[in-house]
Scaffold this active site. Sequence first.
Site, short mmCIF file in Angstrom:
data_model
loop_
_atom_site.label_atom_id
_atom_site.label_comp_id
_atom_site.label_asym_id
_atom_site.label_seq_id
_atom_site.Cartn_x
_atom_site.Cartn_y
_atom_site.Cartn_z
N HIS A 22 37.18 43.75 31.21
CA HIS A 22 36.68 42.91 32.30
C HIS A 22 37.40 43.22 33.60
O HIS A 22 38.63 43.16 33.68
CB HIS A 22 36.89 41.44 31.91
CG HIS A 22 36.27 40.46 32.84
ND1 HIS A 22 36.91 39.30 33.21
CD2 HIS A 22 35.07 40.43 33.45
CE1 HIS A 22 36.12 38.61 34.02
NE2 HIS A 22 35.00 39.27 34.18
N HIS A 47 35.52 40.87 43.77
CA HIS A 47 34.76 39.78 43.16
C HIS A 47 34.42 38.67 44.14
O HIS A 47 33.27 38.23 44.22
CB HIS A 47 35.53 39.20 41.97
CG HIS A 47 34.83 38.06 41.29
ND1 HIS A 47 34.97 36.74 41.69
CD2 HIS A 47 33.97 38.04 40.24
CE1 HIS A 47 34.23 35.97 40.93
NE2 HIS A 47 33.61 36.73 40.04
#
Length: 247
Positions: A10, A52
């Site tokens: 991730h 992000h």
Amino acid sequence: MWPYPRILAHRGGGTLAPENTLAALRCGLAYGYRAVEFDVMLAADGVPVVVHDPELGRTVAGSGAVSDYTAAQLGAMEAGAWFGPAFAGEGVPTFEAVAAYCKAQRIWMNIEIKPAPGHDAQTGEAVARAARDYFAQEIAVGELLPLLSSFSTAALQAARQAAPELARGWLVEQIPPDWARQARELDVVALHCDHQQLTHALALAIKEAGLGLFCYTVNTPERASELLAWGVDGFCTDRIDLIPSME
């Protein structure tokens, strides 16, 4: 419908390195991971960058929005020191830099299109075009290609128009009742969902419909084994130190 690796690191390196940095990719590779998930949005100059949050401050030192700065300015910002002094000097990488590293190391990519608010279609188109152009040779010879994914249906639709050669996955937190209809309309190959919202019965239904099924973010070996037994095709994890890559 899932020819891809089953277990992904991730944001590059999970909990072991600053997310969405080249250091994270190096960390994931050190743990044997040759499959990663990372996030891409657009800088002020339209260059896709790997980050992000749409706002600076959590992982990137500074204030304001990512879209307020050029890719070069973001690259010069501090994106590693928050995690630890050993990572000081890591900047926000461009998508091209991340793709180059992954291609050189033969790391497969799940590229999450992460639009800043109000930039869904623009981001979907730009990221898809960048990925298509960077992997033109792989497209020509039929090699395994990256997978594009997004929570934004507008971004997925724009990506489909810009680069129909690249398969797409639809990200949802909770799978809606009309998931089958929406998946057909979006022309996606897979559903990507929060594993905590998934049931065994729903997993079976999705697989019976001919879709790939991917989960985020699975951090215990016990849950990983359970999901794989349910027929889940793949998942990403923060705990690359606990869950082997299956490489």
